[in-house]
Design an enzyme around this catalytic site. Sequence first.
Site, PDB file in Angstrom:
ATOM      1  N   HIS A  45       0.710  -0.599   0.041  1.00 36.24           N
ATOM      2  CA  HIS A  45      -0.073   0.349  -0.013  1.00 36.24           C
ATOM      3  C   HIS A  45       1.070   1.057   0.123  1.00 36.24           C
ATOM      4  O   HIS A  45       1.754   1.374   0.623  1.00 36.24           O
ATOM      5  CB  HIS A  45      -0.622   0.348   0.766  1.00 36.24           C
ATOM      6  CG  HIS A  45      -1.846   1.026   1.209  1.00 36.24           C
ATOM      7  ND1 HIS A  45      -2.356   0.826   0.090  1.00 36.24           N
ATOM      8  CD2 HIS A  45      -2.117   1.703   2.045  1.00 36.24           C
ATOM      9  CE1 HIS A  45      -3.548   2.238   0.317  1.00 36.24           C
ATOM     10  NE2 HIS A  45      -2.709   2.596   1.844  1.00 36.24           N
ATOM     11  N   HIS A  57      -4.036   8.848   0.745  1.00 35.71           N
ATOM     12  CA  HIS A  57      -3.549   7.314  -0.246  1.00 35.71           C
ATOM     13  C   HIS A  57      -4.345   7.498  -0.505  1.00 35.71           C
ATOM     14  O   HIS A  57      -5.918   7.751  -0.171  1.00 35.71           O
ATOM     15  CB  HIS A  57      -3.261   6.782   1.116  1.00 35.71           C
ATOM     16  CG  HIS A  57      -3.746   6.412   2.191  1.00 35.71           C
ATOM     17  ND1 HIS A  57      -4.232   4.978   2.364  1.00 35.71           N
ATOM     18  CD2 HIS A  57      -4.484   7.195   3.165  1.00 35.71           C
ATOM     19  CE1 HIS A  57      -5.184   5.409   3.655  1.00 35.71           C
ATOM     20  NE2 HIS A  57      -5.161   6.995   4.115  1.00 35.71           N
ATOM     21  N   CYS A 146      -4.065   2.305  -6.034  1.00 32.93           N
ATOM     22  CA  CYS A 146      -3.136   3.431  -4.922  1.00 32.93           C
ATOM     23  C   CYS A 146      -1.496   3.546  -5.587  1.00 32.93           C
ATOM     24  O   CYS A 146      -0.894   4.762  -5.201  1.00 32.93           O
ATOM     25  CB  CYS A 146      -2.898   3.265  -3.135  1.00 32.93           C
ATOM     26  SG  CYS A 146      -1.911   1.077  -3.540  1.00 32.93           S
TER      27      CYS A 146
END
Length: 215
Positions: A45, A57, A146
Amino acid sequence: MLLVHIRPLAAGSGGETPPPAPSYYDTSCFKRGDLLEVPRTLFIHFGIYLGENRVAHLMPDILPSITSDRRQIQQVVTNKRLILGVIARTASVRVDTVEDFAYGGSILVNHMDRLFEDQVLGSEEAARRAEKLVGATAYSLLWNNCEHFVTYCRYGAPVSFQTDKFCETVKMIIRDQRSVLASVLVGLASIVCLGVAPSTTLPTIFIPFFLWMAG
């Protein structure tokens, strides 16, 4: 791929897991515009550090498409919201604390810079790009996740290496299954044209077929 965002559920929590203690991370080593990576079980992530313990994010989230209540949207994204966001292909670029962003995972800082060399933008430019994109957005596993978000902000171009790797893996699996099927068809054609093969060779022909079917 959505497993990258799913968080473990505490017993009896009903999907709502409290975040780690605020003092879990030392943010003094982060600079505004840094690219943060949190390796998870299957994927990574990504986020852009904005300073003052804030990280921008991109996360799949169904809520921005059904409400404009910022207080509801800003609450920690539950697994249900995330999965529905993936299905509906909706997401949001949100700003969370480092604790909510990393959720107990280790954090790598600017680890991707070595892959882009002279393409790294200024730290302030990266942070400003991230701030401009905050809000609801479309979500695509292949085109807007992301990693695409952070590489656009810090390097000027949306790229996702883990998506590329995932696609290559899928292609390899498809090619392998096709080659197994082709070998089975060739074996069957040989039996038809040349007569029944000896019994000892039949398992050799059909084993790949059964493995292919099982896969």
